[in-house]
Design a protein around this motif. Structure first.
Motif, PDB file in Angstrom:
ATOM      1  N   ALA A 284       0.819  -1.235  -0.001  1.00 16.26           N
ATOM      2  CA  ALA A 284       0.015  -0.004  -0.012  1.00 16.26           C
ATOM      3  C   ALA A 284       0.687   1.043  -0.067  1.00 16.26           C
ATOM      4  N   ALA A 285       2.006   1.317   0.746  1.00 14.87           N
ATOM      5  CA  ALA A 285       2.877   2.306   0.782  1.00 14.87           C
ATOM      6  C   ALA A 285       3.427   2.568  -0.429  1.00 14.87           C
ATOM      7  N   ALA A 286       4.026   1.512  -1.047  1.00 15.47           N
ATOM      8  CA  ALA A 286       4.758   1.619  -2.474  1.00 15.47           C
ATOM      9  C   ALA A 286       3.699   2.006  -3.597  1.00 15.47           C
ATOM     10  N   GLY A 287       2.297   1.675  -3.409  1.00 16.58           N
ATOM     11  CA  GLY A 287       1.490   2.119  -4.340  1.00 16.58           C
ATOM     12  C   GLY A 287       1.377   3.706  -4.316  1.00 16.58           C
ATOM     13  N   LEU A 288       1.001   4.072  -3.126  1.00 20.38           N
ATOM     14  CA  LEU A 288       0.832   5.427  -2.790  1.00 20.38           C
ATOM     15  C   LEU A 288       1.739   6.331  -3.211  1.00 20.38           C
ATOM     16  N   GLY A 289       3.206   5.713  -3.058  1.00 16.21           N
ATOM     17  CA  GLY A 289       4.475   6.560  -3.694  1.00 16.21           C
ATOM     18  C   GLY A 289       4.438   6.567  -4.982  1.00 16.21           C
ATOM     19  N   ILE A 290       4.005   5.734  -5.778  1.00 14.27           N
ATOM     20  CA  ILE A 290       3.790   5.846  -7.282  1.00 14.27           C
ATOM     21  C   ILE A 290       2.578   6.594  -7.803  1.00 14.27           C
TER      22      ILE A 290
END
Length: 144
Positions: A11-17
């Motif tokens: 989820a954190a990586a997706g929000l960064g992208i």
């Protein structure tokens, strides 16, 4: 615990992208990426991931799934046996008419006659000139 950590990291990586995509002024795509990346986080917070992990690694849960599958097979087998017995018990004369048949089973197709004239107007022989005359009339009507 490990599954929750992995879902939170995804989820954190997706929000960064999504943030990088929004920085490039592709806001619709960024909103879609953010929505997809929030799903694993929502599953973690509702406890669905913990339940799934506990179920997947629980031997008693697998035994329960096996028993449910066996019960389903027993139901299906009894249903098939019941239908076969019912089909043998029905006498041939009492069978219902098959669907999709004729509306009147005793009716026959109408005969086309001996090739003579049919009722109503007699048919005239059409030639290529008659076909073109109709087309010419239509074209003249439209001024072509």
């Amino acid at each position: 615990m490990l599954a929750e950590t992995i879902c939170s990291a995804v989820a954190a990586a997706g929000l960064g992208i999504a943030a990088v995509t929004a920085y490039r002024r592709r806001f619709l795509a960024a909103a879609r990426i953010a929505a997809y990346s929030l799903v694993p986080l929502g599953l973690v917070l509702t406890g669905a991931v913990e339940w799934a992990v506990d179920t997947a690694f629980s031997p008693s849960a697998w035994v329960g799934f096996g028993l449910l599958g066996g019960a389903w097979l027993l139901f299906a087998a009894t249903r098939v046996t019941e239908r076969r017995r019912a089909a043998k018990a029905v006498p041939p004369a009492a069978e219902p008419a098959p669907r999709g048949g004729a509306v009147a089973p005793g009716a026959t197709t109408p005969s086309l006659g001996s090739g003579g004239e049919t009722r109503g107007r007699p048919r005239r022989k059409e030639t290529a000139e008659d076909d073109f005359s109709d087309i010419e009339a239509i074209l003249k009507k439209h001024g072509i």
